[in-house]
Design an enzyme around this catalytic site. Structure first.
Site, PDB file in Angstrom:
ATOM      1  N   ARG A   1       0.626  -1.097  -0.156  1.00 26.40           N
ATOM      2  CA  ARG A   1       0.197   0.055   0.262  1.00 26.40           C
ATOM      3  C   ARG A   1       0.807   1.398   0.051  1.00 26.40           C
ATOM      4  O   ARG A   1       1.648   1.269   1.237  1.00 26.40           O
ATOM      5  CB  ARG A   1      -1.018   0.050   1.223  1.00 26.40           C
ATOM      6  CG  ARG A   1      -1.801   1.576   1.532  1.00 26.40           C
ATOM      7  CD  ARG A   1      -2.390   0.807   2.433  1.00 26.40           C
ATOM      8  NE  ARG A   1      -3.674   0.566   1.853  1.00 26.40           N
ATOM      9  CZ  ARG A   1      -4.800   0.161   2.601  1.00 26.40           C
ATOM     10  NH1 ARG A   1      -5.334   1.823   3.485  1.00 26.40           N
ATOM     11  NH2 ARG A   1      -5.891  -0.332   1.596  1.00 26.40           N
TER      12      ARG A   1
ATOM     13  N   HIS B   1      -7.540   0.511  -6.854  1.00 32.89           N
ATOM     14  CA  HIS B   1      -7.721  -0.180  -5.606  1.00 32.89           C
ATOM     15  C   HIS B   1      -8.303  -1.353  -5.460  1.00 32.89           C
ATOM     16  O   HIS B   1      -9.066  -1.891  -5.227  1.00 32.89           O
ATOM     17  CB  HIS B   1      -8.378   0.609  -4.348  1.00 32.89           C
ATOM     18  CG  HIS B   1      -8.478   0.203  -2.544  1.00 32.89           C
ATOM     19  ND1 HIS B   1      -7.813  -0.840  -2.037  1.00 32.89           N
ATOM     20  CD2 HIS B   1      -8.610   0.446  -1.804  1.00 32.89           C
ATOM     21  CE1 HIS B   1      -7.934  -1.239  -1.475  1.00 32.89           C
ATOM     22  NE2 HIS B   1      -8.842  -0.454  -0.728  1.00 32.89           N
TER      23      HIS B   1
ATOM     24  N   GLN C   1     -10.518  -3.732  -3.051  1.00 31.80           N
ATOM     25  CA  GLN C   1     -11.403  -3.333  -2.935  1.00 31.80           C
ATOM     26  C   GLN C   1     -12.197  -3.724  -4.175  1.00 31.80           C
ATOM     27  O   GLN C   1     -13.553  -4.308  -3.277  1.00 31.80           O
ATOM     28  CB  GLN C   1     -11.362  -2.080  -2.665  1.00 31.80           C
ATOM     29  CG  GLN C   1     -12.546  -1.821  -1.765  1.00 31.80           C
ATOM     30  CD  GLN C   1     -13.198  -1.718  -0.372  1.00 31.80           C
ATOM     31  OE1 GLN C   1     -11.996  -2.355   0.402  1.00 31.80           O
ATOM     32  NE2 GLN C   1     -13.937  -2.265   0.085  1.00 31.80           N
TER      33      GLN C   1
ATOM     34  N   ASP D   1     -17.291   7.500  -1.922  1.00 30.87           N
ATOM     35  CA  ASP D   1     -16.018   7.022  -1.155  1.00 30.87           C
ATOM     36  C   ASP D   1     -15.535   7.804  -0.061  1.00 30.87           C
ATOM     37  O   ASP D   1     -16.396   9.159  -0.403  1.00 30.87           O
ATOM     38  CB  ASP D   1     -14.906   6.786  -2.250  1.00 30.87           C
ATOM     39  CG  ASP D   1     -13.453   6.271  -1.220  1.00 30.87           C
ATOM     40  OD1 ASP D   1     -13.536   6.127  -0.088  1.00 30.87           O
ATOM     41  OD2 ASP D   1     -12.281   6.220  -1.379  1.00 30.87           O
TER      42      ASP D   1
ATOM     43  N   CYS E   1     -16.196   1.383   0.558  1.00 24.37           N
ATOM     44  CA  CYS E   1     -14.892   0.536   1.000  1.00 24.37           C
ATOM     45  C   CYS E   1     -14.844   0.924   2.837  1.00 24.37           C
ATOM     46  O   CYS E   1     -13.506   0.248   2.876  1.00 24.37           O
ATOM     47  CB  CYS E   1     -13.961   1.089  -0.483  1.00 24.37           C
ATOM     48  SG  CYS E   1     -13.108   2.244   0.049  1.00 24.37           S
TER      49      CYS E   1
ATOM     50  N   ARG F   1     -14.084  -9.028   1.429  1.00 26.02           N
ATOM     51  CA  ARG F   1     -12.336  -8.701   1.780  1.00 26.02           C
ATOM     52  C   ARG F   1     -11.380 -10.010   2.228  1.00 26.02           C
ATOM     53  O   ARG F   1     -10.418 -10.115   1.423  1.00 26.02           O
ATOM     54  CB  ARG F   1     -11.065  -7.733   2.349  1.00 26.02           C
ATOM     55  CG  ARG F   1     -11.930  -6.305   2.043  1.00 26.02           C
ATOM     56  CD  ARG F   1     -11.238  -5.875   1.010  1.00 26.02           C
ATOM     57  NE  ARG F   1      -9.839  -5.209   0.678  1.00 26.02           N
ATOM     58  CZ  ARG F   1      -8.942  -4.666   0.845  1.00 26.02           C
ATOM     59  NH1 ARG F   1      -9.610  -3.159   1.770  1.00 26.02           N
ATOM     60  NH2 ARG F   1      -7.696  -4.835   1.125  1.00 26.02           N
TER      61      ARG F   1
HETATM   62  N1  NVA Z   1     -10.028   6.566  -1.711  1.00 25.05           N
HETATM   63  C1  NVA Z   1     -10.126   6.196   0.064  1.00 25.05           C
HETATM   64  C2  NVA Z   1     -10.194   4.552   0.150  1.00 25.05           C
HETATM   65  C3  NVA Z   1      -9.392   4.025   1.299  1.00 25.05           C
HETATM   66  C4  NVA Z   1      -9.925   3.177   1.661  1.00 25.05           C
HETATM   67  C5  NVA Z   1      -7.896   6.655  -0.153  1.00 25.05           C
HETATM   68  O1  NVA Z   1      -7.162   5.626  -0.957  1.00 25.05           O
HETATM   69  O2  NVA Z   1      -7.950   7.312   0.988  1.00 25.05           O
HETATM   70  N1   CP Z   2     -11.409  -0.940   2.670  1.00 21.83           N
HETATM   71  C1   CP Z   2     -10.128   0.120   2.601  1.00 21.83           C
HETATM   72  O1   CP Z   2      -8.577   0.038   1.763  1.00 21.83           O
HETATM   73  O2   CP Z   2      -9.475   0.257   4.180  1.00 21.83           O
HETATM   74  P1   CP Z   2      -8.095   0.070   5.051  1.00 21.83           P
HETATM   75  O3   CP Z   2      -8.090   2.066   4.727  1.00 21.83           O
HETATM   76  O4   CP Z   2      -8.848   0.042   6.079  1.00 21.83           O
HETATM   77  O5   CP Z   2      -7.276  -0.860   4.467  1.00 21.83           O
END
Ligand code: NVA
Ligand code: CP
Length: 313
Positions: free
Chosen positions: A107, A134, A137, A227, A267, A295
């Site tokens: 990540r 992502h 997800q 989101d 998500c 997930r």
């Molecule tokens: N769009 C959000 C998703 C978090 C799971 C982010 O990138 O922070």
């Molecule tokens: N939806 C998701 O990826 O959650 P986290 O940021 O908690 O991993």
């Protein structure tokens, strides 16, 4: 560059429709057997490294628990207390990680970082979220839709709010799996068809329809999803975004405009009263907890697939 080129999962388009069909069937089987307390440990002695350069709850939990349940081990690394935070080149890290573990989940910020890591890795790399995509997800989200409502091909998904990593991943999924996406967001935060390095393909554009009015975008759709307005890495824009996104909160009017059997997904983490009304996320059409749980199951199927290929039932 490594002579050995394993397969990676960096974008949703890295797998084919046929492979997704296998993964959805496999995820359902893995989930069912897990619920029956059947031990399923095809990855004994295998190790997953999880590299986090951004926060996470669900991604860490699901990959770590999933690898444990499959019989393997998971190692959590973050930028703050590893040499990655002290400037070790990502290419060097990839060489080292991939000589010690069997699978890597990352990540991070730019998609180019996971791509550079993958290009120097001897083992499969999974994108656990970047600024651009992502995929894990959306894999869970589509599986959740299928679980509740059956086939997603031919259906319409409304995305309300920010054109972010999730939205672009939904577009890739739409082109591969044969559904459509209605998008509605404020001016200045819309879909960028020519995103540098990651342009939206012709096939993806065919699946997309943009609306100024979010209520109109939700008319008759089978799934409404949204989101956060400020994704990780964009925190400095938070105040400006809060103002810009007024009027784009998913509310009960939008859910009423959708198909009567429409589902709501997010998500997570969510902000009630910002991108979604509490009555929607906590309401009868919301499947956000199933979505989060899934997930675990889809990523178990994904890790198994990446290390062992297709397995018989
Ligand atoms: N769009 C959000 C998703 C978090 C799971 C982010 O990138 O922070
Ligand atoms: N939806 C998701 O990826 O959650 P986290 O940021 O908690 O991993």
């Amino acid at each position: 560059m490594n002579p050995i080129q394993p397969r990676h999962y960096l974008q949703f388009r890295d797998l084919s429709r046929d492979e997704y069909q296998y993964l959805f069937r496999r995820s359902a089987l893995i989930k069912k057997r897990f619920k029956q307390y059947q031990v399923h440990q095809p990855l004994v002695d295998r190790t997953l490294a999880m590299i986090f350069e951004k926060h996470s709850t669900r991604t860490r939990l699901s990959f770590e628990a999933g690898m444990h349940q499959l019989g393997g081990a998971a190692i959590y690394i973050n930028t703050r207390d590893s040499q990655l935070g002290r400037g070790e080149p990502i290419e060097d890290a990839a060489q080292v990680f991939s000589r010690m573990v069997d699978l890597v989940m990352i990540r991070t910020f730019g998609q180019d970082i996971v791509e550079r890591f993958a290009a120097h890795s001897r083992v499969p790399v999974i994108n656990g979220l970047t600024n651009e995509f992502h995929p894990c997800q959306v894999l869970a989200d589509v599986f959740t839709y299928i679980e509740h409502r059956g086939e997603i091909a031919g259906k319409v998904v409304a995305w309300i709010g920010d054109a972010n990593n999730m939205l672009y991943t939904w577009l890739q999924a739409a082109a591969i799996l044969g559904f459509r996406v209605h998008f509605s967001g404020p001016a200045g935060y819309g879909v960028d068809l020519q995103r540098p390095g990651y342009a939206v393909s012709e096939a993806e554009q065919q699946c997309l329809r943009c609306f100024d009015d979010p209520l109109q975008a939700c008319e008759g759709v089978h799934l409404v999803t949204t989101d956060v307005w400020t994704s990780m890495g964009y925190e400095a824009e938070n105040a400006q975004r809060l103002r810009a996104f007024q009027g784009f909160m998913v509310d009960q009017r939008m859910m009423r405009a959708a198909d009567p059997r429409a589902l709501f997904m997010h998500c997570l983490p969510a902000h009630r009263g910002e991108e979604v009304q509490a009555e929607v996320i906590d309401g009868a059409q919301s499947v956000v907890w199933d979505e989060a749980e899934n997930r675990l199951h889809v990523q178990k199927a994904l890790m198994e697939f990446m290390l062992l290929g297709r397995l018989p039932d």
